[in-house]
Scaffold this active site. Sequence first.
Site, PDB file in Angstrom:
ATOM      1  N   GLU A  33       0.678  -1.560   0.404  1.00  0.00           N
ATOM      2  CA  GLU A  33      -0.153  -0.209  -0.088  1.00  0.00           C
ATOM      3  C   GLU A  33       1.178   1.171   0.183  1.00  0.00           C
ATOM      4  O   GLU A  33       1.949   1.392   0.843  1.00  0.00           O
ATOM      5  CB  GLU A  33      -1.000   0.208   1.189  1.00  0.00           C
ATOM      6  CG  GLU A  33      -2.052   0.842   0.829  1.00  0.00           C
ATOM      7  CD  GLU A  33      -3.357  -0.170  -0.043  1.00  0.00           C
ATOM      8  OE1 GLU A  33      -2.808   0.540  -1.522  1.00  0.00           O
ATOM      9  OE2 GLU A  33      -3.405  -1.338   0.076  1.00  0.00           O
ATOM     10  N   THR A  35       2.860   2.353  -1.835  1.00  0.00           N
ATOM     11  CA  THR A  35       4.291   1.140  -2.868  1.00  0.00           C
ATOM     12  C   THR A  35       4.213   1.940  -4.322  1.00  0.00           C
ATOM     13  O   THR A  35       5.247   2.279  -5.096  1.00  0.00           O
ATOM     14  CB  THR A  35       4.184   0.429  -2.078  1.00  0.00           C
ATOM     15  OG1 THR A  35       3.231  -0.879  -2.724  1.00  0.00           O
ATOM     16  CG2 THR A  35       4.559  -0.310  -0.837  1.00  0.00           C
ATOM     17  N   SER A  67     -25.054   7.312 -17.429  1.00  0.00           N
ATOM     18  CA  SER A  67     -24.838   6.395 -16.040  1.00  0.00           C
ATOM     19  C   SER A  67     -25.925   5.981 -16.145  1.00  0.00           C
ATOM     20  O   SER A  67     -27.311   6.836 -14.816  1.00  0.00           O
ATOM     21  CB  SER A  67     -23.950   6.866 -15.070  1.00  0.00           C
ATOM     22  OG  SER A  67     -23.958   5.700 -13.863  1.00  0.00           O
ATOM     23  N   GLY A 123     -16.187   5.060  -3.713  1.00  0.00           N
ATOM     24  CA  GLY A 123     -15.645   5.624  -2.787  1.00  0.00           C
ATOM     25  C   GLY A 123     -15.825   5.250  -1.997  1.00  0.00           C
ATOM     26  O   GLY A 123     -15.310   5.373  -0.303  1.00  0.00           O
ATOM     27  N   SER A 128     -13.686   2.086  -8.156  1.00  0.00           N
ATOM     28  CA  SER A 128     -15.118   2.527  -8.611  1.00  0.00           C
ATOM     29  C   SER A 128     -14.560   3.451 -10.260  1.00  0.00           C
ATOM     30  O   SER A 128     -15.437   2.811 -11.165  1.00  0.00           O
ATOM     31  CB  SER A 128     -16.158   3.077  -8.110  1.00  0.00           C
ATOM     32  OG  SER A 128     -16.083   3.873  -7.981  1.00  0.00           O
ATOM     33  N   ASP A 173      -4.308   0.402  -9.566  1.00  0.00           N
ATOM     34  CA  ASP A 173      -6.108   0.316  -9.893  1.00  0.00           C
ATOM     35  C   ASP A 173      -6.045   0.016 -10.997  1.00  0.00           C
ATOM     36  O   ASP A 173      -6.998  -0.966 -10.976  1.00  0.00           O
ATOM     37  CB  ASP A 173      -6.433   1.468  -9.429  1.00  0.00           C
ATOM     38  CG  ASP A 173      -6.564   1.658  -8.166  1.00  0.00           C
ATOM     39  OD1 ASP A 173      -5.614   0.881  -7.574  1.00  0.00           O
ATOM     40  OD2 ASP A 173      -6.786   3.079  -7.425  1.00  0.00           O
ATOM     41  N   TYR A 225      -2.981  12.554   0.446  1.00  0.00           N
ATOM     42  CA  TYR A 225      -2.641  11.195   0.683  1.00  0.00           C
ATOM     43  C   TYR A 225      -1.088  11.967  -0.465  1.00  0.00           C
ATOM     44  O   TYR A 225      -0.336  11.580  -0.720  1.00  0.00           O
ATOM     45  CB  TYR A 225      -3.864  10.948  -1.839  1.00  0.00           C
ATOM     46  CG  TYR A 225      -2.630  10.496  -2.052  1.00  0.00           C
ATOM     47  CD1 TYR A 225      -2.621   8.781  -1.544  1.00  0.00           C
ATOM     48  CD2 TYR A 225      -1.967  10.638  -3.898  1.00  0.00           C
ATOM     49  CE1 TYR A 225      -2.458   7.989  -2.961  1.00  0.00           C
ATOM     50  CE2 TYR A 225      -1.399  10.004  -4.394  1.00  0.00           C
ATOM     51  CZ  TYR A 225      -1.791   8.531  -3.593  1.00  0.00           C
ATOM     52  OH  TYR A 225      -0.934   7.907  -5.395  1.00  0.00           O
TER      53      TYR A 225
HETATM   54  P1  ADP Z   1     -13.136   4.683  -5.319  1.00  0.00           P
HETATM   55  O1  ADP Z   1     -12.577   4.967  -7.408  1.00  0.00           O
HETATM   56  O2  ADP Z   1     -12.585   4.013  -4.344  1.00  0.00           O
HETATM   57  O3  ADP Z   1     -14.397   4.067  -5.784  1.00  0.00           O
HETATM   58  P2  ADP Z   1     -12.699   7.333  -6.516  1.00  0.00           P
HETATM   59  O4  ADP Z   1     -13.851   9.018  -5.552  1.00  0.00           O
HETATM   60  O5  ADP Z   1     -12.066   7.035  -6.603  1.00  0.00           O
HETATM   61  O6  ADP Z   1     -13.318   6.329  -5.699  1.00  0.00           O
HETATM   62  O7  ADP Z   1     -14.087   7.390  -7.282  1.00  0.00           O
HETATM   63  C1  ADP Z   1     -15.671   7.636  -7.329  1.00  0.00           C
HETATM   64  C2  ADP Z   1     -16.443   8.168  -8.249  1.00  0.00           C
HETATM   65  O8  ADP Z   1     -16.219   7.484 -10.071  1.00  0.00           O
HETATM   66  C3  ADP Z   1     -17.592   8.399  -8.292  1.00  0.00           C
HETATM   67  O9  ADP Z   1     -17.382   9.842  -7.487  1.00  0.00           O
HETATM   68  C4  ADP Z   1     -18.150   8.795  -9.259  1.00  0.00           C
HETATM   69  O10 ADP Z   1     -18.144  10.105  -9.975  1.00  0.00           O
HETATM   70  C5  ADP Z   1     -17.719   8.563 -10.540  1.00  0.00           C
HETATM   71  N1  ADP Z   1     -18.513   6.821 -10.162  1.00  0.00           N
HETATM   72  C6  ADP Z   1     -17.497   5.646 -10.706  1.00  0.00           C
HETATM   73  N2  ADP Z   1     -19.416   4.563 -10.346  1.00  0.00           N
HETATM   74  C7  ADP Z   1     -19.629   5.202 -11.290  1.00  0.00           C
HETATM   75  C8  ADP Z   1     -21.090   4.952 -11.636  1.00  0.00           C
HETATM   76  N3  ADP Z   1     -21.734   3.874 -11.857  1.00  0.00           N
HETATM   77  N4  ADP Z   1     -21.181   5.890 -12.506  1.00  0.00           N
HETATM   78  C9  ADP Z   1     -21.222   7.389 -13.032  1.00  0.00           C
HETATM   79  N5  ADP Z   1     -20.372   7.332 -12.361  1.00  0.00           N
HETATM   80  C10 ADP Z   1     -18.823   7.099 -11.287  1.00  0.00           C
HETATM   81 MG    MG Z   2     -10.638   5.934  -7.511  1.00  0.00          MG
END
Ligand code: ADP
Ligand code: MG
Length: 384
Positions: A33, A35, A67, A123, A128, A173, A225
């Site tokens: 982590e 890293t 989306s 998040g 994601s 990621d 970060y």
């Molecule tokens: P993580 O990657 O850890 O989930 P992030 O803050 O890096 O958190 O990314 C989350 C963001 O990615 C959301 O706030 C949104 O903007 C975008 N996102 C993720 N999944 C979707 C989705 N299914 N539809 C639209 N936007 C998404």
């Molecule tokens: Mg992310």
Amino acid sequence: MGVHEVREGFEALYGAAPEGVWAAPGRVNLIGEYTDFNEGFVMPLALPHTAVAAVSRRTDGVLRLHSADIEGPVVELHLDRLAPLTNTSWAAYPAGVVWALREAGHTSVTGADVHLASTVPTGAGLSSSAALEVVIALALNDLYELGLTRPELAKLSQHAENDFVGVPCGIMDQTASACCTDGHALHLDCRDLSIRQVPFDLASQGLSLLVVDTRVKHALGDGEYAERREGCEEGARLLGVPHLRDVAYEGLDAALARLSDERVRRYVRHVVSDDHRVERVIGLLDADDVRAIGPVLTEGHASLRDDLRISCPELDLVVTTANSAGALGSRMTGGGFGGSAIVLVEVPDADTVTKAVEEAFAAAGFTAPRVFPAVPSAGARRVS
Ligand code: ADP
Ligand code: MG
């Protein structure tokens, strides 16, 4: 939401069937982590949870994005007017990928209609955002026959997130989402980006790796970060090496003795010891001694909590509770300050451990966590 629903959603929005449907997973990091930006080692695995995107080409320079998970109309953008850091909505992630492709000279990409849905919790430290980027990158690579490799798609997606969205993430990621394979963890050398698929067949060993999403939202953009990153760079500079990857574990004590800044010393100790933990985990997996990685995970958590200081009460509670309820080991995973933890358990103990964590959260007055098994799954792929 499944492939079928995404396909139907596309048709309802745009009045025609999509040319294809693609999926890209979220990930959890087993070990290693903070890293990646130190050019060290990480070891993520892909989750069964995916972002699924139905996509068709366009020839008029227009990008239409929708989306199913976000309320609101179709977002319509013009490719020749995509400018970094100007779009703060979710659409910046897929738009950033198109921007990065065109920046890299792939001007044959002349537009797209996109409808997507994702089962990756957002998040929660499960990437994601990378799933979203990689699914678009792979779809456009296939449709426009760009001939890019998986690692190249990961790199372009990272470029999109760093420089178009404005989030300073490492390469882990996107590489995990693009390159992981079923039943394996991915050993990634973040210096030369070489990868190795390491068999990680938990089920045949009678083991399960639980993900505990604490429901505490992390916000990597809030400066923590960047502060750790800057501290690590400072450490490398003071030690006279290009990156902390270049500090040998055997020479760690001597290196620490040369650092007078207590904060920098802690960061260096975390990074160098976590790189070493990745090597130890690989050695154990290669020796088929999967149970023995448990204590290494727990050690990694202590390092993130005490040296890097990126844990939080919820993550610490998962680790102490799960371990005393019989888990083989556990640690926070991802960027920290919330998000998720992973817990290695014997399958017969999974329910007891889950219940213990849920009860401890309730007793502490925390939001109920979401717990699910991290079955090592496939990376990005075309699904229809
Ligand atoms: P993580 O990657 O850890 O989930 P992030 O803050 O890096 O958190 O990314 C989350 C963001 O990615 C959301 O706030 C949104 O903007 C975008 N996102 C993720 N999944 C979707 C989705 N299914 N539809 C639209 N936007 C998404
Ligand atoms: Mg992310």
